[in-house]
Write a protein that holds these residues in place. Structure first.
Motif, PDB file in Angstrom:
ATOM      1  N   VAL A 203     -85.643   9.332  -5.733  1.00  0.00           N
ATOM      2  CA  VAL A 203     -85.693  10.562  -4.931  1.00  0.00           C
ATOM      3  C   VAL A 203     -84.983  10.352  -3.594  1.00  0.00           C
ATOM      4  CG1 VAL A 203     -87.222  12.173  -3.725  1.00  0.00           C
ATOM      5  CG2 VAL A 203     -87.816  11.355  -6.025  1.00  0.00           C
ATOM      6  N   VAL A 204     -85.267   9.228  -2.961  1.00  0.00           N
ATOM      7  CA  VAL A 204     -84.656   8.909  -1.667  1.00  0.00           C
ATOM      8  C   VAL A 204     -83.138   8.810  -1.796  1.00  0.00           C
ATOM      9  CG1 VAL A 204     -84.380   7.043   0.009  1.00  0.00           C
ATOM     10  CG2 VAL A 204     -86.662   7.807  -0.633  1.00  0.00           C
ATOM     11  N   GLY A 205     -82.664   8.179  -2.877  1.00  0.00           N
ATOM     12  CA  GLY A 205     -81.224   8.052  -3.085  1.00  0.00           C
ATOM     13  C   GLY A 205     -80.549   9.406  -3.225  1.00  0.00           C
ATOM     14  N   VAL A 206     -81.180  10.306  -3.965  1.00  0.00           N
ATOM     15  CA  VAL A 206     -80.630  11.663  -4.121  1.00  0.00           C
ATOM     16  C   VAL A 206     -80.592  12.367  -2.768  1.00  0.00           C
ATOM     17  CG1 VAL A 206     -81.024  13.927  -5.151  1.00  0.00           C
ATOM     18  CG2 VAL A 206     -81.349  11.864  -6.528  1.00  0.00           C
ATOM     19  N   LEU A 207     -81.657  12.204  -1.972  1.00  0.00           N
ATOM     20  CA  LEU A 207     -81.691  12.798  -0.632  1.00  0.00           C
ATOM     21  C   LEU A 207     -80.616  12.197   0.276  1.00  0.00           C
ATOM     22  CD1 LEU A 207     -85.547  13.076  -0.019  1.00  0.00           C
ATOM     23  CD2 LEU A 207     -83.934  14.927  -0.512  1.00  0.00           C
ATOM     24  N   ASP A 208     -80.332  10.907   0.088  1.00  0.00           N
ATOM     25  CA  ASP A 208     -79.227  10.282   0.837  1.00  0.00           C
ATOM     26  C   ASP A 208     -77.913  11.000   0.546  1.00  0.00           C
ATOM     27  OD1 ASP A 208     -80.701   8.379   2.150  1.00  0.00           O
ATOM     28  OD2 ASP A 208     -80.307   6.779   0.719  1.00  0.00           O
ATOM     29  N   PHE A 209     -77.661  11.275  -0.729  1.00  0.00           N
ATOM     30  CA  PHE A 209     -76.432  11.970  -1.124  1.00  0.00           C
ATOM     31  C   PHE A 209     -76.394  13.379  -0.536  1.00  0.00           C
ATOM     32  CE2 PHE A 209     -76.678   9.336  -5.260  1.00  0.00           C
ATOM     33  CZ  PHE A 209     -76.106   8.249  -4.634  1.00  0.00           C
ATOM     34  N   VAL A 221     -75.979  21.418   9.421  1.00  0.00           N
ATOM     35  CA  VAL A 221     -75.688  20.068   9.903  1.00  0.00           C
ATOM     36  C   VAL A 221     -76.800  19.528  10.803  1.00  0.00           C
ATOM     37  CG1 VAL A 221     -74.292  21.030  11.794  1.00  0.00           C
ATOM     38  CG2 VAL A 221     -74.014  18.632  11.128  1.00  0.00           C
ATOM     39  N   LYS A 222     -77.374  20.382  11.657  1.00  0.00           N
ATOM     40  CA  LYS A 222     -78.414  19.934  12.588  1.00  0.00           C
ATOM     41  C   LYS A 222     -79.605  19.334  11.840  1.00  0.00           C
ATOM     42  CE  LYS A 222     -81.756  21.762  15.919  1.00  0.00           C
ATOM     43  NZ  LYS A 222     -82.226  22.971  16.640  1.00  0.00           N
ATOM     44  N   TYR A 223     -80.065  20.030  10.812  1.00  0.00           N
ATOM     45  CA  TYR A 223     -81.249  19.576  10.078  1.00  0.00           C
ATOM     46  C   TYR A 223     -80.941  18.329   9.246  1.00  0.00           C
ATOM     47  CZ  TYR A 223     -82.422  24.314  11.433  1.00  0.00           C
ATOM     48  OH  TYR A 223     -82.627  25.454  12.167  1.00  0.00           O
ATOM     49  N   ALA A 224     -79.721  18.265   8.705  1.00  0.00           N
ATOM     50  CA  ALA A 224     -79.322  17.082   7.942  1.00  0.00           C
ATOM     51  C   ALA A 224     -79.270  15.857   8.843  1.00  0.00           C
ATOM     52  CB  ALA A 224     -77.965  17.316   7.279  1.00  0.00           C
ATOM     53  N   LEU A 225     -78.742  16.021  10.049  1.00  0.00           N
ATOM     54  CA  LEU A 225     -78.655  14.903  10.992  1.00  0.00           C
ATOM     55  C   LEU A 225     -80.032  14.444  11.445  1.00  0.00           C
ATOM     56  CD1 LEU A 225     -75.618  16.080  13.134  1.00  0.00           C
ATOM     57  CD2 LEU A 225     -75.690  14.029  11.714  1.00  0.00           C
ATOM     58  N   LEU A 228     -81.433  12.412   8.582  1.00  0.00           N
ATOM     59  CA  LEU A 228     -80.796  11.100   8.468  1.00  0.00           C
ATOM     60  C   LEU A 228     -81.192  10.180   9.624  1.00  0.00           C
ATOM     61  CD1 LEU A 228     -77.202  12.053   7.245  1.00  0.00           C
ATOM     62  CD2 LEU A 228     -79.137  11.229   5.888  1.00  0.00           C
ATOM     63  N   ALA A 229     -81.378  10.752  10.809  1.00  0.00           N
ATOM     64  CA  ALA A 229     -81.819   9.941  11.949  1.00  0.00           C
ATOM     65  C   ALA A 229     -83.217   9.380  11.690  1.00  0.00           C
ATOM     66  CB  ALA A 229     -81.822  10.781  13.227  1.00  0.00           C
ATOM     67  N   ILE A 268     -79.590   5.932  15.254  1.00  0.00           N
ATOM     68  CA  ILE A 268     -79.072   6.397  16.550  1.00  0.00           C
ATOM     69  C   ILE A 268     -77.807   7.233  16.381  1.00  0.00           C
ATOM     70  CG2 ILE A 268     -78.136   5.657  18.779  1.00  0.00           C
ATOM     71  CD1 ILE A 268     -79.915   3.194  18.617  1.00  0.00           C
ATOM     72  N   LEU A 269     -76.927   6.854  15.470  1.00  0.00           N
ATOM     73  CA  LEU A 269     -75.648   7.562  15.327  1.00  0.00           C
ATOM     74  C   LEU A 269     -75.817   9.043  14.997  1.00  0.00           C
ATOM     75  CD1 LEU A 269     -73.666   5.296  15.905  1.00  0.00           C
ATOM     76  CD2 LEU A 269     -72.509   5.841  13.772  1.00  0.00           C
ATOM     77  N   PRO A 270     -76.719   9.434  14.081  1.00  0.00           N
ATOM     78  CA  PRO A 270     -76.920  10.877  13.874  1.00  0.00           C
ATOM     79  C   PRO A 270     -77.341  11.607  15.146  1.00  0.00           C
ATOM     80  CG  PRO A 270     -77.866   9.649  12.056  1.00  0.00           C
ATOM     81  CD  PRO A 270     -77.477   8.642  13.099  1.00  0.00           C
ATOM     82  N   ILE A 271     -78.112  10.938  16.013  1.00  0.00           N
ATOM     83  CA  ILE A 271     -78.511  11.548  17.286  1.00  0.00           C
ATOM     84  C   ILE A 271     -77.297  11.740  18.185  1.00  0.00           C
ATOM     85  CG2 ILE A 271     -79.869  11.206  19.381  1.00  0.00           C
ATOM     86  CD1 ILE A 271     -81.923   9.726  17.697  1.00  0.00           C
ATOM     87  N   ILE A 272     -76.390  10.763  18.187  1.00  0.00           N
ATOM     88  CA  ILE A 272     -75.159  10.883  18.971  1.00  0.00           C
ATOM     89  C   ILE A 272     -74.352  12.093  18.510  1.00  0.00           C
ATOM     90  CG2 ILE A 272     -72.932   9.805  19.503  1.00  0.00           C
ATOM     91  CD1 ILE A 272     -74.328   7.087  19.330  1.00  0.00           C
ATOM     92  N   VAL A 273     -74.257  12.292  17.203  1.00  0.00           N
ATOM     93  CA  VAL A 273     -73.524  13.446  16.670  1.00  0.00           C
ATOM     94  C   VAL A 273     -74.207  14.746  17.097  1.00  0.00           C
ATOM     95  CG1 VAL A 273     -72.705  14.619  14.605  1.00  0.00           C
ATOM     96  CG2 VAL A 273     -72.622  12.123  14.719  1.00  0.00           C
TER      97      VAL A 273
END
Length: 280
Positions: A203-209, A221-225, A228-229, A268-273
């Protein structure tokens, strides 16, 4: 003023991320080990060079105590390089002319490490790309204020984030054999059975994709980031939490903390974006 503040925050977070990667790897190399032996004992790759150029047979080379000393010295040398690179990042604003070359050299060292880790996994390409954030951000940091980087920074960061989470997802869904430590962490932290852990990772792998794709969709994009963060921080902290015991507090901290430290930039990188998108 508000835009400048956000730019400053994103750059500071990037700086912290680079420091964390270098410090975590320095800790690993200085006190523990690195997959250098995988390279120097690669018979298929090095045997022609050893027997033709150096002029000794492979068995003599592979069993030589001098080789073992050399590998240990090389691991320590890279650990010192990573430590110097972390210090160079801290001092970057005051000594940019000198420190940028140390940081670039450290970044090349991280790139080499990703290759060695991939070779240790029988050249599974996902293993290399799983470290994309770690070996990319030193270069992004050094060239951060260049016009090209500023023009495409959000896209570059999104692509790096997507590559890392897709690479992670390929292991989680079982495209490559699911790593034993993936299963071990899930079982230790969440108390699942082995099959339950495999289902959870699927399940986690599918969510990663899905997350890696949705960061390129403007309205989502906001919610995806944010997802991922959060997941990036959780997977980093899992290295510290899994198998933790107060009876061996300091030993386990020394053994596992560095693995959390150099993975924190994955969160941290998703937060930077997010900051850059608000600024934009």
């Amino acid at each position: 003023m508000e835009n400048k503040l956000r730019l400053s925050k994103s750059f500071k977070l990037l700086k912290i991320s680079v420091i964390l990667v270098f410090l975590g790897r320095a800790w690993q190399f200085i006190f523990w080990d690195a997959p250098f032996r995988t390279f120097f004992w690669n018979e298929n790759l090095l045997k022609p060079f050893v027997e033709t150029i150096i002029g000794i047979d492979w068995q003599t080379y592979a069993n030589s105590p001098k080789l073992d000393v050399f590998i240990d010295s090389a691991v320590l040398a890279f650990g010192i390089l990573y430590l110097l690179s972390a210090i160079a990042v801290i001092l970057y604003s005051k000594f940019e002319r000198i420190t940028k070359y140390i940081i670039i050299l450290g970044g090349i060292g991280l790139l080499l490490l990703a290759y060695l880790l991939m070779s240790d996994r029988f050249y599974q390409f996902s293993q290399f790309f799983e470290y994309s954030i770690q070996f990319s951000i030193p270069f992004i940091f050094v060239f951060y204020h260049k016009k090209f980087i500023q023009s495409y920074l959000i896209l570059i960061l999104k692509m790096i984030i997507a590559v890392v989470f897709i690479a992670h997802g390929l292991y989680a869904v079982g495209y490559y054999p699911v790593p034993g430590y993936f299963l071990g962490m899930v079982i230790d932290v969440l108390g699942f059975t082995e099959q339950g852990a495999r289902n959870f990772l699927l399940v986690v792998g599918v969510l990663d994709f899905i997350g890696a794709i949705l960061i390129f969709v403007p309205k989502i994009v906001k919610y995806a980031l944010i997802y991922l963060a959060i997941w990036g921080f959780l997977t980093s902290l899992a290295r510290l939490v899994a198998g933790f015991s107060f009876d061996f507090f300091w030993e386990l901290l020394h053994l596992n903390l560095y693995q959390t430290i150099y993975r924190l930039p994955h969160g941290i990188l998703p937060i930077i974006v997010l900051l850059k998108l608000k600024n934009k």
